[in-house]
Design a protein around this motif. Structure first.
Motif, PDB file in Angstrom:
ATOM      1  N   ARG A  94       0.790  -1.338  -0.023  1.00 25.71           N
ATOM      2  CA  ARG A  94      -0.117   0.065   0.003  1.00 25.71           C
ATOM      3  C   ARG A  94       0.812   1.370  -0.060  1.00 25.71           C
ATOM      4  O   ARG A  94       0.633   2.212  -0.527  1.00 25.71           O
ATOM      5  N   TYR A  95       1.863   1.365   0.620  1.00 21.91           N
ATOM      6  CA  TYR A  95       2.780   2.270   0.986  1.00 21.91           C
ATOM      7  C   TYR A  95       4.334   2.232   1.187  1.00 21.91           C
ATOM      8  O   TYR A  95       4.527   1.251   1.434  1.00 21.91           O
ATOM      9  N   ALA A  96       4.869   3.342   1.255  1.00 21.17           N
ATOM     10  CA  ALA A  96       6.482   3.210   1.337  1.00 21.17           C
ATOM     11  C   ALA A  96       6.790   3.796   2.588  1.00 21.17           C
ATOM     12  O   ALA A  96       5.989   5.090   2.777  1.00 21.17           O
ATOM     13  N   ILE A  97       7.817   3.248   3.047  1.00 20.68           N
ATOM     14  CA  ILE A  97       8.468   4.072   4.418  1.00 20.68           C
ATOM     15  C   ILE A  97      10.040   4.240   3.934  1.00 20.68           C
ATOM     16  O   ILE A  97      10.756   3.458   3.310  1.00 20.68           O
ATOM     17  N   VAL A  98      10.626   5.516   4.160  1.00 16.66           N
ATOM     18  CA  VAL A  98      11.943   5.946   4.151  1.00 16.66           C
ATOM     19  C   VAL A  98      12.632   5.868   5.758  1.00 16.66           C
ATOM     20  O   VAL A  98      12.077   6.791   6.201  1.00 16.66           O
ATOM     21  N   ARG A  99      13.396   5.010   6.225  1.00 20.29           N
ATOM     22  CA  ARG A  99      13.841   5.131   7.595  1.00 20.29           C
ATOM     23  C   ARG A  99      15.396   5.430   7.569  1.00 20.29           C
ATOM     24  O   ARG A  99      16.262   4.629   6.938  1.00 20.29           O
ATOM     25  N   ASP A 100      15.912   6.379   8.132  1.00 20.49           N
ATOM     26  CA  ASP A 100      17.441   6.677   8.440  1.00 20.49           C
ATOM     27  C   ASP A 100      17.693   6.498   9.859  1.00 20.49           C
ATOM     28  O   ASP A 100      16.891   7.097  10.683  1.00 20.49           O
ATOM     29  N   GLU A 101      18.582   5.903  10.231  1.00 19.49           N
ATOM     30  CA  GLU A 101      19.094   5.845  11.710  1.00 19.49           C
ATOM     31  C   GLU A 101      20.473   6.300  11.570  1.00 19.49           C
ATOM     32  O   GLU A 101      21.455   5.599  11.121  1.00 19.49           O
ATOM     33  N   LEU A 102      20.718   7.143  12.474  1.00 22.90           N
ATOM     34  CA  LEU A 102      21.878   7.896  12.625  1.00 22.90           C
ATOM     35  C   LEU A 102      22.503   7.896  13.936  1.00 22.90           C
ATOM     36  O   LEU A 102      21.623   8.057  14.916  1.00 22.90           O
ATOM     37  N   ALA A 103      23.889   8.075  14.197  1.00 25.19           N
ATOM     38  CA  ALA A 103      24.426   8.495  15.427  1.00 25.19           C
ATOM     39  C   ALA A 103      25.688   9.335  15.361  1.00 25.19           C
ATOM     40  O   ALA A 103      26.360   9.029  14.336  1.00 25.19           O
ATOM     41  N   THR A 104      25.687  10.323  15.926  1.00 30.26           N
ATOM     42  CA  THR A 104      26.578  11.398  15.972  1.00 30.26           C
ATOM     43  C   THR A 104      28.036  10.971  16.951  1.00 30.26           C
ATOM     44  O   THR A 104      27.844  10.160  17.781  1.00 30.26           O
ATOM     45  N   THR A 105      28.814  11.697  16.587  1.00 27.36           N
ATOM     46  CA  THR A 105      30.138  11.486  17.484  1.00 27.36           C
ATOM     47  C   THR A 105      29.969  12.721  18.756  1.00 27.36           C
ATOM     48  O   THR A 105      28.980  12.998  18.964  1.00 27.36           O
ATOM     49  N   ALA A 106      31.018  13.147  19.139  1.00 31.03           N
ATOM     50  CA  ALA A 106      31.103  14.200  20.096  1.00 31.03           C
ATOM     51  C   ALA A 106      30.543  15.601  19.617  1.00 31.03           C
ATOM     52  O   ALA A 106      30.354  16.265  20.462  1.00 31.03           O
ATOM     53  N   ALA A 107      30.231  15.674  18.269  1.00 30.59           N
ATOM     54  CA  ALA A 107      29.970  16.781  17.767  1.00 30.59           C
ATOM     55  C   ALA A 107      28.543  16.661  17.247  1.00 30.59           C
ATOM     56  O   ALA A 107      27.998  15.723  16.911  1.00 30.59           O
ATOM     57  N   ALA A 108      27.826  17.866  17.303  1.00 27.48           N
ATOM     58  CA  ALA A 108      26.510  17.955  16.945  1.00 27.48           C
ATOM     59  C   ALA A 108      26.423  17.664  15.420  1.00 27.48           C
ATOM     60  O   ALA A 108      27.555  18.144  14.615  1.00 27.48           O
ATOM     61  N   ALA A 109      25.292  17.459  14.600  1.00 29.54           N
ATOM     62  CA  ALA A 109      25.314  17.322  13.305  1.00 29.54           C
ATOM     63  C   ALA A 109      24.025  17.943  12.589  1.00 29.54           C
ATOM     64  O   ALA A 109      22.781  17.721  13.247  1.00 29.54           O
ATOM     65  N   THR A 110      23.900  18.763  11.535  1.00 27.23           N
ATOM     66  CA  THR A 110      22.824  19.215  10.935  1.00 27.23           C
ATOM     67  C   THR A 110      22.379  18.308   9.751  1.00 27.23           C
ATOM     68  O   THR A 110      23.386  18.009   8.670  1.00 27.23           O
ATOM     69  N   VAL A 111      21.458  17.699   9.672  1.00 28.45           N
ATOM     70  CA  VAL A 111      20.919  16.773   8.652  1.00 28.45           C
ATOM     71  C   VAL A 111      19.881  17.388   7.776  1.00 28.45           C
ATOM     72  O   VAL A 111      18.739  17.749   8.409  1.00 28.45           O
ATOM     73  N   ARG A 112      19.846  17.371   6.586  1.00 27.06           N
ATOM     74  CA  ARG A 112      18.717  17.548   5.577  1.00 27.06           C
ATOM     75  C   ARG A 112      18.359  16.430   4.946  1.00 27.06           C
ATOM     76  O   ARG A 112      18.948  15.818   4.386  1.00 27.06           O
ATOM     77  N   TRP A 113      16.933  16.249   5.071  1.00 23.20           N
ATOM     78  CA  TRP A 113      16.281  14.785   4.438  1.00 23.20           C
ATOM     79  C   TRP A 113      15.373  15.590   3.340  1.00 23.20           C
ATOM     80  O   TRP A 113      14.573  16.558   3.428  1.00 23.20           O
ATOM     81  N   ALA A 114      15.497  15.162   1.963  1.00 20.21           N
ATOM     82  CA  ALA A 114      14.716  15.727   0.969  1.00 20.21           C
ATOM     83  C   ALA A 114      14.430  14.844  -0.068  1.00 20.21           C
ATOM     84  O   ALA A 114      15.107  13.692  -0.225  1.00 20.21           O
TER      85      ALA A 114
END
Length: 632
Positions: free
Chosen positions: A508-528
């Protein structure tokens, strides 16, 4: 043979060193082997009758034949080809030479009408008179050599001796001899389509003049048998072609022509067809097109598809008519005249003869996963339903030939609409004419090649790591949960974990799943997601896409604190191509230091009804089958 290739290798390594045509000696593979009389390339003497019989029996083939004849009648009224470069390339002229010689020579052999033979000879003499065949861009030489060799061979018995001599000399001096010049033959060491196309052109030239230049011809043939496997290694282990859909049609078609030419002349393929993954690549190409007919056009590929005669060779070789699912659909839906731009169209009639009367049934598998330098997973709910869901996920690396920074990108179709898409290639000449060096580091300044132009993640507003590599690590072919997961960590070095999964759930439908882990620094992620649909933001976490009277709901289930937005695809630089009618829809999120996060996006077609209730599964909860060992 070892001495010859050692000499060739040393000359390739020495600056300014050259290997001339007199140097090579015939090697052991083809030494003293008998060869048929002319015509000997692809269609032996007397085999025309089998084609004529099939033309009487099968309307699609007859229509294709008539389209070729109609095109030949147009060609007769046009001026002969001239040596006109486009930028640094003579390729458009070379390709047109191949098309004209193939079409006209085919028309002569099947109909016996002299007008086709006369014009084919005129074209041969015109091309033979060129000052050279532009060896600095050797693809031009390869395609000209193939076209001239085919015309020379198929018209041989009717050509005056004076014409034979002129054409034969051109094949030797402008085609074969330059292939032993170290300035022009680095394709011998390449693992991409250049190796396939150039070796195929040289093989055709060598077979055409075999009896007159046996030493030179044997050297060319032995060299091809020993060097084209370097390019064919890219198909291993499953058949996924690293350069994508469009270049599959180019490189693989010429590889098939090379193999078929050897088989026709010597009765054997010298082990080429059984190179790991090569025969499997027909399944890759079959699965690469969605229900709309549009391909997953990652890398330097166009967003359109067309009839591919090489699939008839694979279908016949493997005794699998279902491989022609798309080809038969093309023949039913379109006029064969639409394919008359394809130089290799006559091979459809040559390679389909053994498939006479075979029923083309829908393929069985709805999931295809291929490993290799550029792995890809292709999922669909049906082969016959026009509104079926189709979802493709690309892994791999930007560093492959013709690669983009598109690792983790996906395409998505449902209800007959391509919702998530890929812009594909920009004309090389449009960039090179403006001074852009697209085969080096400057390549990544081109918008269509960059990470932000694709339906993937952008981390800290930085490009993906060029040498990074993402394997496919698991998949599922369960009908209720078709899925694939890629490990993208090497593309995003600041992250400890970066996995992307795509799935079709309950048909019926689709899913897109991202699993991420950062280090000691923050990260800015763009999903598009890149789309041609009209986008209306319904809420912070839901967008409605409309296209062709259909709708798609894009719902962000996690994280809960994002705000959906759109980005323009307007060209940022003067050399970038316009991208009219497209936009990017998605969100940005800041991931705190030393944390694990999940991004989950639901793609719900209008035909799917209400969205699922409750949280969607994490990657650990997805059904999994191991993809197996990966390779680069």
């Amino acid at each position: 043979m070892r001495i010859f290739f050692l000499s060739l290798t040393l000359c390739l390594l020495l600056p300014g060193a050259r290997v001339v045509a007199q140097a090579p000696q015939p090697g052991p593979v083809l030494a003293n082997m008998p060869i048929p009389a002319h015509p000997r390339l692809l269609l032996l003497k007397g085999e025309e009758e089998l084609i004529r019989q099939h033309l009487e029996q099968q309307l699609p083939l007859r229509s294709t034949h008539q389209a070729i004849l109609a095109e030949c009648d147009k060609l007769i009224t046009e001026p002969c080809l001239q040596r006109v470069l486009t930028g640094r390339r003579l390729l458009s002229v070379a390709r047109e030479c191949l098309r004209r010689e193939f079409y006209l020579s085919y028309a002569w052999r099947i109909t016996g009408q002299a007008k086709y033979r006369v014009r084919a000879e005129q074209e041969l003499l015109a091309v033979a008179a060129f000052s050279d065949w532009n060896p600095s861009h050797f693809l031009d030489v390869a395609e000209l050599t193939m076209g001239v060799a085919l015309g020379y061979d198929w018209l041989y018995a009717e050509l005056p001796e004076a014409s034979r001599r002129i054409i034969r000399n051109a094949l030797v001096q402008k085609g074969l001899q330059p292939s032993f010049d170290a300035k022009h033959n680095d394709w011998l060491q390449k693992s991409n389509n250049w190796n396939q196309v150039c070796n195929a052109g040289m093989v055709f030239g060598a077979l055409a003049i075999y009896e007159d230049q046996p030493t030179l011809a044997s050297a060319v043939l032995n060299r091809a048998i020993h060097t084209v496997p370097l390019a064919m290694q890219a198909y291993a282990p499953d058949g996924a072609y690293p350069e994508g859909y469009g270049y599959w049609a180019y490189g693989t078609s010429y590889n098939v022509l090379l193999i078929n030419a050897l088989e026709k002349c010597f009765g054997r393929d010298f082990g080429l067809a059984t190179q790991p993954g090569f025969l499997k690549t027909a399944d890759y190409f079959l699965h690469m097109a969605g229900p709309s007919g549009q391909p997953f056009n990652y890398s330097d590929c166009e967003p359109t598809s067309t009839l591919q005669p090489a699939m008839y060779w694979f279908a016949a070789r493997l005794h699998r008519p279902e491989l022609l699912w798309h080809e038969q659909a093309w023949l039913r839906a379109a006029s064969p005249s639409q394919f008359a731009h394809n130089p290799l169209l006559p091979t459809l009639l040559l390679w389909s003869s053994s498939l006479s009367g075979a029923a083309v049934k829908p393929p069985g598998a709805t999931t295809w996963v291929g490993r290799g330098p550029n792995p890809v997973a292709l999922l669909r709910t049906s082969w016959t339903a026009p509104g079926a869901i189709f979802l493709g996920l690309k892994a791999g690396s930007p560093s492959v030939n013709h690669g983009h920074m598109d690792v983790g990108s996906f395409v998505f179709e449902a209800d007959g609409v391509r919702w998530g898409l890929d812009l594909g290639v920009q004309s090389y000449e449009s960039l090179e004419s403006k001074g852009v060096q697209i085969w080096g580091a400057q390549r990544w300044s081109v918008f269509r090649y960059s990470t932000p132009a694709h339906s993937t993640l952008v981390l800290n507003n930085q490009p993906q790591a060029v040498q990074g590599y993402a394997p496919l690590i698991s998949y599922s072919d369960q009908p209720g949960f078709l899925s694939a997961i890629a490990d993208l960590r090497q593309l995003y070095p600041p992250l400890r974990v970066a996995q992307r999964g795509v799935a079709i759930v309950d048909q019926r439908y689709a899913i897109v799943r991202d699993e991420l882990a950062t280090t000691a620094a923050a990260a800015t992620v763009r999903w598009a997601m890149l789309t041609a649909a009209t986008v209306k933001l319904r809420s912070a976490q839901e967008a409605e896409l409309r296209q062709d009277g259909k709708t798609l709901r894009l719902i962000v289930q996690a994280p809960a604190t994002i705000t959906l937005k759109t980005w323009s695809t307007a060209p940022p630089a003067a050399y970038d191509a316009p991208n009219p009618g497209t936009t990017l829809v998605g969100f940005e999120v800041v991931l705190p230091p030393a944390t694990r996060s999940g991004l989950t996006v639901l793609l719900l077609p209008g035909s799917a009804g209400a969205p699922p209730t409750g949280p969607l599964p994490t990657l650990a909860e997805w059904p999994r089958r191991a993809v197996g060992a990966t390779r680069r």
